[in-house]
Design an enzyme around this catalytic site. Structure first.
Site, PDB file in Angstrom:
ATOM      1  CE  LYS A 110     -19.859  56.937 -22.161  1.00  0.00           C
ATOM      2  NZ  LYS A 110     -20.823  55.856 -21.977  1.00  0.00           N
TER       3      LYS A 110
ATOM      4  CG  ASP B 119     -28.608  55.801 -22.447  1.00  0.00           C
ATOM      5  OD1 ASP B 119     -27.988  56.712 -21.859  1.00  0.00           O
ATOM      6  OD2 ASP B 119     -28.079  54.718 -22.788  1.00  0.00           O
TER       7      ASP B 119
ATOM      8  CD1 TRP C 185     -23.737  53.050 -25.974  1.00  0.00           C
ATOM      9  CD2 TRP C 185     -23.825  51.460 -24.406  1.00  0.00           C
ATOM     10  NE1 TRP C 185     -22.460  52.832 -25.519  1.00  0.00           N
ATOM     11  CE2 TRP C 185     -22.482  51.871 -24.560  1.00  0.00           C
ATOM     12  CE3 TRP C 185     -24.119  50.456 -23.474  1.00  0.00           C
ATOM     13  CZ2 TRP C 185     -21.429  51.311 -23.818  1.00  0.00           C
ATOM     14  CZ3 TRP C 185     -23.080  49.906 -22.731  1.00  0.00           C
ATOM     15  CH2 TRP C 185     -21.758  50.326 -22.907  1.00  0.00           C
TER      16      TRP C 185
HETATM   17  C1  LIG Z   1     -21.383  54.629 -21.955  1.00  0.00           C
HETATM   18  C2  LIG Z   1     -22.819  54.457 -22.241  1.00  0.00           C
HETATM   19  C3  LIG Z   1     -23.609  53.535 -21.536  1.00  0.00           C
HETATM   20  C4  LIG Z   1     -23.050  52.599 -20.501  1.00  0.00           C
HETATM   21  O1  LIG Z   1     -22.784  53.262 -19.338  1.00  0.00           O
HETATM   22  P1  LIG Z   1     -22.286  52.456 -18.040  1.00  0.00           P
HETATM   23  O2  LIG Z   1     -22.260  53.554 -17.032  1.00  0.00           O
HETATM   24  O3  LIG Z   1     -20.943  51.901 -18.358  1.00  0.00           O
HETATM   25  O4  LIG Z   1     -23.272  51.416 -17.738  1.00  0.00           O
HETATM   26  C5  LIG Z   1     -24.945  53.473 -21.842  1.00  0.00           C
HETATM   27  N1  LIG Z   1     -25.499  54.254 -22.789  1.00  0.00           N
HETATM   28  C6  LIG Z   1     -24.772  55.140 -23.489  1.00  0.00           C
HETATM   29  C7  LIG Z   1     -25.426  55.986 -24.523  1.00  0.00           C
HETATM   30  C8  LIG Z   1     -23.411  55.272 -23.231  1.00  0.00           C
HETATM   31  O5  LIG Z   1     -22.674  56.147 -23.930  1.00  0.00           O
END
Ligand SMILES: *Cc1c(COP(=O)(O)O)cnc(C)c1O
Length: 355
Positions: A190, A166, A99
């Protein structure tokens, strides 16, 4: 049989979230209409949107000067939206996984990217340390929890530039000093809600410093100005997010959740370290409390498939590891009860006895 949900995302939600969202799909806030067919400008939905944003502020102790937004497009949209709004010349990024590197790739569309450190050579099994972030960058970006590789940064790097992160897979799992950040974002699927909404916490005075024009939808200021209602928000995920946030508050807030999370993760890591069949893939000091990655020890490699089947038969769902790590991954998000982790460790013990 009871199912234990270890999926990495979309992933387990509290029973409260599922039940109250299902009820609102039938009859929303006593309107006699479904949540799915009510105007987002109705007073009932505006109340949901406002309360959810207020609860984010309350639970994370978001200081004055910040706005909480619920946007579409997933965390992946933030990989480009953030640099669109903040990157004038150069930004610094920490490369700790898939990511993080996706975020780096998108930032390069907007300017120079200085990757200050990377653990790619070691298949992202640790968090790089001792790097320096230059002071002439517009911001520094990192991924607090690496969902795929099972590593986590629980103390933000001490930097003198704007800080962005993020936090898709560990938001609300531990206290965060929001005042240190300019932008925090997190896909909901999540630790918050069904897929379809992304939480963004933005410091208002970090905006408006880039010279490029920004399309309205991608300009944080548009959404700040319109109280996160510029266009139709993803109403069902926002409603579900509110239910989760209320449940978090009821449980006692983020400090209580963190304690539970430490407890659950310790239980599983202790078993991985004790059990002769398994070993963890991440360096011990960087282990994630949210996503626990483990594989069979070399001499038991051929038992992987059999353990998979054994786990499935025991009602353990979603523990297959991501293809870039292999083996197994158990995601222990906020909504996961300790009893599910106990079911997993019990299965590991039983499987060990058989071999
Ligand atoms: C799942 C995840 C993403 C991607 O998220 P989307 O909503 O599918 O774009 C980005 N960063 C992290 C750390 C993630 O766990």
């Amino acid at each position: 049989m009871k199912k234990h949900n270890f999926y990495a995302g979309p992933s387990i939600l509290s029973e409260h979230t599922i039940k109250s969202t299902a009820a609102a799909v039938e009859n929303f806030a006593g309107t006699g209409l479904s949540l799915l067919e009510v105007s987002h400008r109705s007073k009932e939905f505006i109340a949901v949107n406002d309360e959810a944003r207020a609860l984010v502020k309350e639970l994370l102790e978001v200081p004055e000067g910040y706005e909480v937004l619920f946007l579409g497009g997933g965390a992946s949209m933030q990989f480009c939206m953030l640099p669109f709004n903040l990157l004038e010349k150069k930004a610094a990024y920490l490369d700790t996984g898939t990511w993080a590197s996706n975020a780096i790739k998108e930032a390069k569309f907007f300017g120079e990217v200085d990757v200050v450190a990377s653990s790619k050579e070691a298949n992202y099994s640790f968090i790089p340390k001792g790097f320096t972030v230059p002071e002439n960058v517009d911001y520094f970006h990192f991924t607090s929890n690496n969902t795929i590789f099972g590593t986590q940064i629980r103390h933000e790097p001490d930097v003198k530039v704007r800080l962005t992160a993020d936090m898709s897979s560990d938001i609300f799992s531990r206290p965060v000093d929001v005042s240190k950040y300019d932008v925090i974002y997190a896909g909901a699927q999540k630790n918050l809600a069904p897929a379809g909404v992304t939480l963004v916490i933005v410091r208002k005075d970090a905006l408006g410093h880039v010279s490029r024009p920004i399309p309205s939808m991608l300009d944080y200021r548009t959404h700040v100005k319109k109280d996160s209602m510029f266009n139709t928000p993803p109403v069902l995920p926002v409603f579900a997010a509110l239910q989760t946030l209320q449940w978090y508050k009821e449980l006692g807030g983020i400090a209580v959740l963190e304690k539970k999370n430490k407890d659950k993760a310790a239980l599983l890591y202790d078993e991985i370290d004790r059990n002769k069949l398994f070993k963890g893939t991440a360096v011990a000091e960087d282990r994630s409390l949210m996503n626990v990655c483990f594989v069979m020890n070399e001499e038991y490699k051929e038992l992987e498939e059999e353990f998979s089947k054994f786990a499935t038969a025991a009602g353990l769902v979603g523990i297959k590891g991501h293809r870039s790590v292999g083996g197994f991954r158990a995601s222990l998000y906020n909504a996961m009860p300790k009893s599910s982790v106990e079911a997993l460790t019990a299965a590991m013990k039983e499987f060990e006895k058989k071999h």
